[in-house]
Design an enzyme around this catalytic site. Sequence first.
Site, mmCIF file in Angstrom:
data_model
loop_
_atom_site.group_PDB
_atom_site.id
_atom_site.type_symbol
_atom_site.label_atom_id
_atom_site.label_comp_id
_atom_site.label_asym_id
_atom_site.label_seq_id
_atom_site.Cartn_x
_atom_site.Cartn_y
_atom_site.Cartn_z
ATOM 1 N N HIS A 4 1.069 -1.008 -0.183
ATOM 2 C CA HIS A 4 0.080 -0.221 0.156
ATOM 3 C C HIS A 4 0.890 1.315 0.115
ATOM 4 O O HIS A 4 2.032 1.137 0.181
ATOM 5 C CB HIS A 4 -1.008 -0.002 1.134
ATOM 6 C CG HIS A 4 -2.050 -0.986 1.177
ATOM 7 N ND1 HIS A 4 -2.000 -2.241 1.575
ATOM 8 C CD2 HIS A 4 -3.430 -0.830 0.760
ATOM 9 C CE1 HIS A 4 -3.408 -2.751 1.195
ATOM 10 N NE2 HIS A 4 -3.989 -1.848 0.778
ATOM 11 N N LYS A 47 -0.607 4.832 4.559
ATOM 12 C CA LYS A 47 -1.394 4.165 5.245
ATOM 13 C C LYS A 47 -0.970 3.448 6.605
ATOM 14 O O LYS A 47 0.181 3.321 6.783
ATOM 15 C CB LYS A 47 -1.628 2.695 4.481
ATOM 16 C CG LYS A 47 -2.689 1.721 5.149
ATOM 17 C CD LYS A 47 -3.156 0.528 4.120
ATOM 18 C CE LYS A 47 -4.104 -0.430 4.863
ATOM 19 N NZ LYS A 47 -5.044 0.239 5.321
#
Length: 238
Positions: free
Chosen positions: A135, A139
């Site tokens: 990600h 995040k």
Amino acid sequence: MKIALIGYGKMGKTIEQIALNRGHQIVSIVDINNPEEFQSDNFKSADVAIEFTTPATAFDNYMKSFAAGVPVVSGTTGWLDRIGEIKEKCAKEGKTFFYASNFSIGVNIFFALNKYLAKIMNNFPVYNVSMTETHHIHKLDAPSGTAITLAEGILENVDRKEHWTLETAEQPTDLPIHAIREGEVPGIHEVTYESDVDYISIKHDAKSRAGFALGAVVAAEFTAGKKGFLGMDDMLKF
């Protein structure tokens, strides 16, 4: 439909545009700088609130929404140690809450595929299973909620695995999840089964946030007027 947005980062802005394109009205936007908006008449007028914030603030946002009488659709991950409290409020107090670790239709098809493959691989102990998720650097939680949902689908169906672990497997019964944070990657999840002679893998690679945002708006459309604790299985009827 009248929608309130809780969280106005990149995801919130994408959700806003998709909701407007689908003919909905954004009546309230709550962000870090205006928490008093939860008490506003505009917020209370919403048919549903869509919440994408942080693990540290999510649960408090849910409580404030419930106090205002507004159903919640949430995609925030990293707070699930308190999900039992949410389910209890839905059951005992008539609240409405829709939760998904990932709102992408493609990811939810991937969830179903993951469970099906796990059922097959339960019969082949020569294959060891692991997972990698990647990600963007913004995040905050690891592993991702999507990775945890995938892990739960494996643990339910592969008898030789009992727990997921982050990065390393200390016991043969551990399912390791390798979490990578780099660039602006929307989300990549890969499940791999490895034997001495080959690999079997399944992978989902998101092109953008648009799939997540569209799914959240569709979930809001589904949730409006309903009661209880809801999820993607209820909406998609897998």
